[in-house]
Design a protein around this motif. Structure first.
Motif, PDB file in Angstrom:
ATOM      1  N   TYR A 196       0.935  -1.226  -0.067  1.00 24.09           N
ATOM      2  CA  TYR A 196       0.306   0.159  -0.132  1.00 24.09           C
ATOM      3  C   TYR A 196       1.022   1.113   0.093  1.00 24.09           C
ATOM      4  CZ  TYR A 196      -4.116  -3.370   0.143  1.00 24.09           C
ATOM      5  OH  TYR A 196      -5.023  -4.302   0.174  1.00 24.09           O
ATOM      6  N   ASP A 197       1.870   1.051   0.777  1.00 21.24           N
ATOM      7  CA  ASP A 197       2.944   2.287   0.458  1.00 21.24           C
ATOM      8  C   ASP A 197       3.592   2.363  -1.425  1.00 21.24           C
ATOM      9  OD1 ASP A 197       4.475   3.979   2.137  1.00 21.24           O
ATOM     10  OD2 ASP A 197       6.583   2.889   1.245  1.00 21.24           O
ATOM     11  N   ALA A 198       3.441   1.575  -1.650  1.00 17.99           N
ATOM     12  CA  ALA A 198       4.026   1.533  -2.989  1.00 17.99           C
ATOM     13  C   ALA A 198       3.035   2.534  -4.054  1.00 17.99           C
ATOM     14  CB  ALA A 198       4.680   0.918  -3.669  1.00 17.99           C
ATOM     15  N   ILE A 199       1.700   1.754  -3.547  1.00 17.96           N
ATOM     16  CA  ILE A 199       0.180   2.878  -3.722  1.00 17.96           C
ATOM     17  C   ILE A 199       0.166   4.141  -3.531  1.00 17.96           C
ATOM     18  CG2 ILE A 199      -2.453   3.171  -4.121  1.00 17.96           C
ATOM     19  CD1 ILE A 199      -2.343   0.014  -4.408  1.00 17.96           C
ATOM     20  N   VAL A 200       0.531   4.791  -3.024  1.00 19.55           N
ATOM     21  CA  VAL A 200       0.400   5.629  -2.259  1.00 19.55           C
ATOM     22  C   VAL A 200       1.951   6.501  -2.962  1.00 19.55           C
ATOM     23  CG1 VAL A 200       0.885   7.555  -0.080  1.00 19.55           C
ATOM     24  CG2 VAL A 200      -0.550   5.172  -0.089  1.00 19.55           C
ATOM     25  N   LYS A 201       2.923   6.226  -2.784  1.00 17.87           N
ATOM     26  CA  LYS A 201       3.693   7.446  -3.396  1.00 17.87           C
ATOM     27  C   LYS A 201       3.556   7.115  -4.978  1.00 17.87           C
ATOM     28  CE  LYS A 201       7.870   5.849  -0.552  1.00 17.87           C
ATOM     29  NZ  LYS A 201       7.510   6.541   0.218  1.00 17.87           N
ATOM     30  N   ALA A 241      -1.076   9.052   2.593  1.00 15.48           N
ATOM     31  CA  ALA A 241      -2.611   9.719   1.534  1.00 15.48           C
ATOM     32  C   ALA A 241      -2.462  10.348   1.859  1.00 15.48           C
ATOM     33  CB  ALA A 241      -3.122   8.297   1.949  1.00 15.48           C
ATOM     34  N   ALA A 242      -4.148  10.991   1.872  1.00 13.56           N
ATOM     35  CA  ALA A 242      -5.310  11.802   1.834  1.00 13.56           C
ATOM     36  C   ALA A 242      -6.566  10.895   1.128  1.00 13.56           C
ATOM     37  CB  ALA A 242      -4.748  13.565   1.405  1.00 13.56           C
ATOM     38  N   VAL A 243      -7.314  11.318   3.158  1.00 12.04           N
ATOM     39  CA  VAL A 243      -8.466  10.609   1.991  1.00 12.04           C
ATOM     40  C   VAL A 243      -9.444  11.986   1.924  1.00 12.04           C
ATOM     41  CG1 VAL A 243     -10.390   9.574   3.629  1.00 12.04           C
ATOM     42  CG2 VAL A 243      -8.389   9.004   4.184  1.00 12.04           C
ATOM     43  N   ILE A 244     -10.134  12.229   0.784  1.00 10.22           N
ATOM     44  CA  ILE A 244     -10.614  12.889   0.547  1.00 10.22           C
ATOM     45  C   ILE A 244     -12.289  12.715   0.696  1.00 10.22           C
ATOM     46  CG2 ILE A 244     -11.432  14.488  -1.467  1.00 10.22           C
ATOM     47  CD1 ILE A 244      -8.751  13.213  -3.341  1.00 10.22           C
ATOM     48  N   ILE A 285     -16.342   8.972   2.006  1.00 12.59           N
ATOM     49  CA  ILE A 285     -14.844   8.997   1.240  1.00 12.59           C
ATOM     50  C   ILE A 285     -14.632   9.176  -0.308  1.00 12.59           C
ATOM     51  CG2 ILE A 285     -13.424   7.766   0.829  1.00 12.59           C
ATOM     52  CD1 ILE A 285     -13.430   6.798   3.313  1.00 12.59           C
ATOM     53  N   VAL A 286     -14.731   9.748  -1.193  1.00 13.28           N
ATOM     54  CA  VAL A 286     -15.007   9.804  -2.764  1.00 13.28           C
ATOM     55  C   VAL A 286     -13.337  10.052  -3.514  1.00 13.28           C
ATOM     56  CG1 VAL A 286     -16.849  11.826  -3.011  1.00 13.28           C
ATOM     57  CG2 VAL A 286     -14.630  12.703  -2.630  1.00 13.28           C
ATOM     58  N   GLY A 287     -12.041  10.145  -2.630  1.00  9.90           N
ATOM     59  CA  GLY A 287     -10.897   9.805  -2.805  1.00  9.90           C
ATOM     60  C   GLY A 287      -9.956   9.630  -2.053  1.00  9.90           C
ATOM     61  N   PHE A 288      -8.801   9.504  -3.050  1.00  7.28           N
ATOM     62  CA  PHE A 288      -7.133   9.710  -1.938  1.00  7.28           C
ATOM     63  C   PHE A 288      -6.277   9.562  -3.034  1.00  7.28           C
ATOM     64  CE2 PHE A 288      -9.908   5.974   0.023  1.00  7.28           C
ATOM     65  CZ  PHE A 288      -9.332   6.290   1.202  1.00  7.28           C
ATOM     66  N   ASN A 347       4.017  10.625  -6.918  1.00  7.36           N
ATOM     67  CA  ASN A 347       4.877  10.759  -8.139  1.00  7.36           C
ATOM     68  C   ASN A 347       3.860  11.724  -9.462  1.00  7.36           C
ATOM     69  OD1 ASN A 347       7.267  10.512  -6.162  1.00  7.36           O
ATOM     70  ND2 ASN A 347       7.268   8.717  -6.652  1.00  7.36           N
ATOM     71  N   ALA A 348       2.736  10.737  -9.657  1.00 12.20           N
ATOM     72  CA  ALA A 348       1.605  11.002 -10.415  1.00 12.20           C
ATOM     73  C   ALA A 348       1.044  12.313 -10.155  1.00 12.20           C
ATOM     74  CB  ALA A 348       0.962   9.210 -11.078  1.00 12.20           C
ATOM     75  N   GLN A 349       0.787  12.992  -9.634  1.00 10.58           N
ATOM     76  CA  GLN A 349      -0.398  13.715  -8.203  1.00 10.58           C
ATOM     77  C   GLN A 349      -1.437  13.400  -9.031  1.00 10.58           C
ATOM     78  OE1 GLN A 349       1.801  16.926 -10.210  1.00 10.58           O
ATOM     79  NE2 GLN A 349       3.255  17.788  -8.366  1.00 10.58           N
ATOM     80  N   LEU A 350      -2.062  12.278  -8.906  1.00 10.47           N
ATOM     81  CA  LEU A 350      -2.741  11.360  -9.279  1.00 10.47           C
ATOM     82  C   LEU A 350      -4.201  11.692  -8.081  1.00 10.47           C
ATOM     83  CD1 LEU A 350      -2.441   8.854 -11.725  1.00 10.47           C
ATOM     84  CD2 LEU A 350      -3.147  10.506 -12.546  1.00 10.47           C
ATOM     85  N   THR A 351      -5.882  11.390  -8.190  1.00 15.95           N
ATOM     86  CA  THR A 351      -5.946  10.904  -7.413  1.00 15.95           C
ATOM     87  C   THR A 351      -7.299   9.479  -7.657  1.00 15.95           C
ATOM     88  OG1 THR A 351      -6.415  13.111  -6.622  1.00 15.95           O
ATOM     89  CG2 THR A 351      -8.823  11.851  -5.835  1.00 15.95           C
ATOM     90  N   LEU A 352      -7.150   8.747  -6.755  1.00  7.69           N
ATOM     91  CA  LEU A 352      -7.826   7.864  -7.088  1.00  7.69           C
ATOM     92  C   LEU A 352      -9.454   7.934  -6.967  1.00  7.69           C
ATOM     93  CD1 LEU A 352      -7.408   4.537  -7.411  1.00  7.69           C
ATOM     94  CD2 LEU A 352      -6.339   3.904  -5.381  1.00  7.69           C
ATOM     95  N   THR A 353      -9.852   7.263  -7.385  1.00  5.51           N
ATOM     96  CA  THR A 353     -11.611   7.822  -7.248  1.00  5.51           C
ATOM     97  C   THR A 353     -12.227   6.627  -7.065  1.00  5.51           C
ATOM     98  OG1 THR A 353     -12.681   8.130  -9.476  1.00  5.51           O
ATOM     99  CG2 THR A 353     -11.716  10.108  -7.470  1.00  5.51           C
ATOM    100  N   THR A 354     -11.908   5.443  -8.071  1.00  2.00           N
ATOM    101  CA  THR A 354     -12.746   4.211  -8.602  1.00  2.00           C
ATOM    102  C   THR A 354     -11.580   2.723  -8.040  1.00  2.00           C
ATOM    103  OG1 THR A 354     -12.266   4.493 -10.887  1.00  2.00           O
ATOM    104  CG2 THR A 354     -13.655   5.020  -9.429  1.00  2.00           C
ATOM    105  N   GLY A 355     -12.078   1.561  -8.605  1.00  2.00           N
ATOM    106  CA  GLY A 355     -11.428   0.536  -8.903  1.00  2.00           C
ATOM    107  C   GLY A 355     -11.021  -0.063  -6.734  1.00  2.00           C
ATOM    108  N   GLN A 356     -10.333  -1.079  -6.813  1.00  2.00           N
ATOM    109  CA  GLN A 356      -9.968  -2.226  -6.352  1.00  2.00           C
ATOM    110  C   GLN A 356      -9.249  -1.423  -5.652  1.00  2.00           C
ATOM    111  OE1 GLN A 356     -11.064  -5.590  -5.356  1.00  2.00           O
ATOM    112  NE2 GLN A 356     -10.588  -4.830  -3.405  1.00  2.00           N
ATOM    113  N   ASP A 357      -7.951  -0.421  -5.951  1.00  2.00           N
ATOM    114  CA  ASP A 357      -7.253  -0.233  -4.839  1.00  2.00           C
ATOM    115  C   ASP A 357      -8.058   1.485  -4.120  1.00  2.00           C
ATOM    116  OD1 ASP A 357      -5.219  -1.392  -5.922  1.00  2.00           O
ATOM    117  OD2 ASP A 357      -4.287  -0.188  -6.892  1.00  2.00           O
ATOM    118  N   PHE A 358      -8.541   1.988  -4.509  1.00  2.00           N
ATOM    119  CA  PHE A 358      -9.761   2.745  -3.851  1.00  2.00           C
ATOM    120  C   PHE A 358     -10.711   1.970  -2.731  1.00  2.00           C
ATOM    121  CE2 PHE A 358     -13.793   4.810  -3.281  1.00  2.00           C
ATOM    122  CZ  PHE A 358     -13.788   5.528  -2.905  1.00  2.00           C
TER     123      PHE A 358
END
Length: 121
Positions: free
Chosen positions: A25-30, A93-96, A71-74, A34-45
């Motif tokens: 999960y640290d790799a997902i957060v990094k 991570a930041a919880v949105i 919770i709408v994103g990370f 690094n990509a300046q992305l917000t995760l809003t769907t999918g298994q990782d979300f």
């Protein structure tokens, strides 16, 4: 002392060790940072949402504020932590939430608490 397993119920997966789960999960957060992305769907979300809500329920932290649907994103953020008297920049991570507010979320700390609850001594 035996290794603690960690079961991530949102994907019905068991990590053999606490460190394995934390690294995953640290790799997902990094990557989010690094990509300046917000995760809003999918298994990782779904996994991060389950980890955050489970951690909050175990620690009674933010429970009164928390509804899972809020919770709408990370996303990955940079923050400063104090370790051994030094201030060290670190990614977390930041919880949105649906109202636009954000909160820091350390997956390592949350997974450690979940492992302790799942593997009581």
């Amino acid at each position: 002392m035996s290794a603690k397993t960690v079961t991530i119920e949102s994907k019905d997966y068991v990590f053999n060790t606490l460190k394995e789960a934390q690294r995953y999960y640290d790799a997902i957060v990094k990557e989010l940072y690094n990509a300046q992305l917000t995760l809003t769907t999918g298994q990782d979300f779904e996994d991060l949402k389950w980890i955050y809500t489970t951690y909050c329920n175990y620690t009674k932290q933010n429970v009164e504020l928390l509804k899972e649907s809020d919770i709408v994103g990370f996303k990955g953020i940079s923050t400063v932590q104090q370790k051994g008297g030094q201030y060290i920049p670190t990614e977390c991570a930041a919880v949105i939430f649906s109202d636009g507010t954000e909160e820091e979320f350390f997956t390592d700390k949350a997974i450690k608490e979940i492992a302790s609850q799942q593997n009581p001594r």
